[in-house]
Design a protein around this motif. Structure first.
Motif, PDB file in Angstrom:
ATOM      1  N   TRP A  64       0.850  -1.191   0.000  1.00  0.00           N
ATOM      2  CA  TRP A  64       0.000   0.000   0.000  1.00  0.00           C
ATOM      3  C   TRP A  64       0.886   1.241   0.000  1.00  0.00           C
ATOM      4  CZ3 TRP A  64      -4.355  -0.854   4.166  1.00  0.00           C
ATOM      5  CH2 TRP A  64      -5.136  -1.941   3.793  1.00  0.00           C
ATOM      6  N   LEU A  65       0.360   2.307  -0.594  1.00  0.00           N
ATOM      7  CA  LEU A  65       1.047   3.597  -0.555  1.00  0.00           C
ATOM      8  C   LEU A  65       0.378   4.421   0.544  1.00  0.00           C
ATOM      9  CD1 LEU A  65       3.247   5.328  -1.961  1.00  0.00           C
ATOM     10  CD2 LEU A  65       1.391   6.351  -3.268  1.00  0.00           C
ATOM     11  N   PHE A  66       1.080   4.606   1.638  1.00  0.00           N
ATOM     12  CA  PHE A  66       0.549   5.327   2.792  1.00  0.00           C
ATOM     13  C   PHE A  66       0.887   6.803   2.662  1.00  0.00           C
ATOM     14  CE2 PHE A  66       1.114   0.981   4.107  1.00  0.00           C
ATOM     15  CZ  PHE A  66      -0.002   0.715   4.883  1.00  0.00           C
ATOM     16  N   ALA A  67      -0.114   7.658   2.749  1.00  0.00           N
ATOM     17  CA  ALA A  67       0.089   9.101   2.604  1.00  0.00           C
ATOM     18  C   ALA A  67       0.541   9.719   3.920  1.00  0.00           C
ATOM     19  CB  ALA A  67      -1.203   9.764   2.136  1.00  0.00           C
ATOM     20  N   GLU A  68       1.617  10.490   3.843  1.00  0.00           N
ATOM     21  CA  GLU A  68       2.130  11.321   4.935  1.00  0.00           C
ATOM     22  C   GLU A  68       2.381  10.577   6.240  1.00  0.00           C
ATOM     23  OE1 GLU A  68       1.014  15.250   5.225  1.00  0.00           O
ATOM     24  OE2 GLU A  68       0.567  15.463   3.116  1.00  0.00           O
ATOM     25  N   GLN A  69       2.813   9.332   6.149  1.00  0.00           N
ATOM     26  CA  GLN A  69       3.200   8.576   7.345  1.00  0.00           C
ATOM     27  C   GLN A  69       4.548   9.087   7.842  1.00  0.00           C
ATOM     28  OE1 GLN A  69       1.910   5.929   9.335  1.00  0.00           O
ATOM     29  NE2 GLN A  69       3.708   6.513  10.522  1.00  0.00           N
ATOM     30  N   GLY A  70       4.632   9.420   9.111  1.00  0.00           N
ATOM     31  CA  GLY A  70       5.900   9.847   9.693  1.00  0.00           C
ATOM     32  C   GLY A  70       6.873   8.682   9.752  1.00  0.00           C
ATOM     33  N   ALA A  90       0.951  -4.078   3.491  1.00  0.00           N
ATOM     34  CA  ALA A  90      -0.355  -3.553   3.916  1.00  0.00           C
ATOM     35  C   ALA A  90      -0.480  -3.298   5.420  1.00  0.00           C
ATOM     36  CB  ALA A  90      -1.458  -4.498   3.445  1.00  0.00           C
ATOM     37  N   GLU A  91       0.037  -4.135   6.264  1.00  0.00           N
ATOM     38  CA  GLU A  91      -0.117  -3.979   7.711  1.00  0.00           C
ATOM     39  C   GLU A  91       1.135  -3.421   8.389  1.00  0.00           C
ATOM     40  OE1 GLU A  91      -3.090  -4.562   9.092  1.00  0.00           O
ATOM     41  OE2 GLU A  91      -3.852  -5.164   7.128  1.00  0.00           O
ATOM     42  N   TYR A  92       2.090  -2.963   7.633  1.00  0.00           N
ATOM     43  CA  TYR A  92       3.388  -2.596   8.188  1.00  0.00           C
ATOM     44  C   TYR A  92       3.325  -1.534   9.289  1.00  0.00           C
ATOM     45  CZ  TYR A  92       8.189  -1.219   8.750  1.00  0.00           C
ATOM     46  OH  TYR A  92       9.409  -0.932   9.299  1.00  0.00           O
ATOM     47  N   PHE A  93       2.522  -0.511   9.121  1.00  0.00           N
ATOM     48  CA  PHE A  93       2.521   0.599  10.070  1.00  0.00           C
ATOM     49  C   PHE A  93       1.585   0.403  11.260  1.00  0.00           C
ATOM     50  CE2 PHE A  93       3.935   2.774   6.118  1.00  0.00           C
ATOM     51  CZ  PHE A  93       5.192   3.108   6.558  1.00  0.00           C
ATOM     52  N   ALA A  94       0.797  -0.650  11.254  1.00  0.00           N
ATOM     53  CA  ALA A  94      -0.149  -0.881  12.351  1.00  0.00           C
ATOM     54  C   ALA A  94       0.592  -0.933  13.685  1.00  0.00           C
ATOM     55  CB  ALA A  94      -0.917  -2.171  12.113  1.00  0.00           C
ATOM     56  N   GLY A  95       0.123  -0.141  14.633  1.00  0.00           N
ATOM     57  CA  GLY A  95       0.688  -0.142  15.977  1.00  0.00           C
ATOM     58  C   GLY A  95       1.980   0.623  16.165  1.00  0.00           C
ATOM     59  N   GLN A  96       2.481   1.272  15.128  1.00  0.00           N
ATOM     60  CA  GLN A  96       3.769   1.975  15.250  1.00  0.00           C
ATOM     61  C   GLN A  96       3.650   3.432  15.685  1.00  0.00           C
ATOM     62  OE1 GLN A  96       7.199   1.226  12.861  1.00  0.00           O
ATOM     63  NE2 GLN A  96       6.065  -0.198  11.569  1.00  0.00           N
ATOM     64  N   GLY A  97       2.466   4.003  15.650  1.00  0.00           N
ATOM     65  CA  GLY A  97       2.310   5.393  16.075  1.00  0.00           C
ATOM     66  C   GLY A  97       2.672   6.381  14.982  1.00  0.00           C
ATOM     67  N   GLU A  98       2.864   7.643  15.392  1.00  0.00           N
ATOM     68  CA  GLU A  98       3.087   8.728  14.432  1.00  0.00           C
ATOM     69  C   GLU A  98       4.411   8.587  13.682  1.00  0.00           C
ATOM     70  OE1 GLU A  98       3.293  13.607  14.218  1.00  0.00           O
ATOM     71  OE2 GLU A  98       3.023  12.632  16.151  1.00  0.00           O
ATOM     72  N   TRP A  99       5.462   8.170  14.349  1.00  0.00           N
ATOM     73  CA  TRP A  99       6.782   8.049  13.725  1.00  0.00           C
ATOM     74  C   TRP A  99       7.174   6.580  13.697  1.00  0.00           C
ATOM     75  CZ3 TRP A  99       8.080  12.174  11.190  1.00  0.00           C
ATOM     76  CH2 TRP A  99       7.588  13.401  11.608  1.00  0.00           C
ATOM     77  N   ALA A 100       7.179   5.995  12.512  1.00  0.00           N
ATOM     78  CA  ALA A 100       7.395   4.562  12.341  1.00  0.00           C
ATOM     79  C   ALA A 100       8.803   4.257  11.841  1.00  0.00           C
ATOM     80  CB  ALA A 100       6.371   4.014  11.345  1.00  0.00           C
ATOM     81  N   ASP A 101       9.204   3.019  12.076  1.00  0.00           N
ATOM     82  CA  ASP A 101      10.481   2.509  11.592  1.00  0.00           C
ATOM     83  C   ASP A 101      10.438   2.444  10.063  1.00  0.00           C
ATOM     84  OD1 ASP A 101      12.769   1.075  10.994  1.00  0.00           O
ATOM     85  OD2 ASP A 101      12.338  -0.557  12.380  1.00  0.00           O
ATOM     86  N   SER A 102      11.440   2.970   9.405  1.00  0.00           N
ATOM     87  CA  SER A 102      11.438   3.024   7.930  1.00  0.00           C
ATOM     88  C   SER A 102      12.047   1.779   7.281  1.00  0.00           C
ATOM     89  CB  SER A 102      12.195   4.260   7.457  1.00  0.00           C
ATOM     90  OG  SER A 102      13.551   4.201   7.870  1.00  0.00           O
TER      91      SER A 102
END
Length: 112
Positions: A64-70, A90-102
């Motif tokens: 997925w292309l996530f818009a403006e994810q920190g 698709a589920e990569y950012f779930a639970g990571q909060g505003e600033w996620a591991d890149s």
């Protein structure tokens, strides 16, 4: 008592600045304790992001292309970035909060 290393702005002053920015079609960014200004995204900007999202989904529906994810990016300026798009599972950012591991991000996009 709370002490701060930097002078603090009153909420009313910040709200007044935000209202003035909205009238001038600019967006405010608060990065590393500083207020910055950038042009507000227009319809063309959104259309380009949507086009890129469609292309990515067509070829890799598992991403997925996530818009403006920190993102936390140690090699970038102060270590934080908020790109227009971040391509990841698709589920990569779930639970990571505003600033996620890149580290799980396959592509970042900035529309200019």
């Amino acid at each position: 008592m709370i002490t701060h290393d930097r002078p603090q702005m009153r909420l009313g002053a910040l709200e007044a600045i935000a209202e003035a920015a909205a009238l001038q079609d600019i967006a405010l960014e608060f990065i590393d304790g500083e207020i910055g200004v950038k042009p507000a995204p227009d319809g063309d900007h959104g259309q380009i992001v949507a086009w890129l999202q469609r292309i990515c989904l067509r070829h890799r529906p598992d991403l997925w292309l996530f818009a403006e994810q920190g993102l936390r990016i140690p090699s970038y300026e102060n270590g934080d970035a908020r790109p227009d798009g971040a391509l990841a599972p698709a589920e990569y950012f779930a639970g990571q909060g505003e600033w996620a591991d890149s580290r799980g991000v396959l592509l970042v996009a900035e529309v200019t």
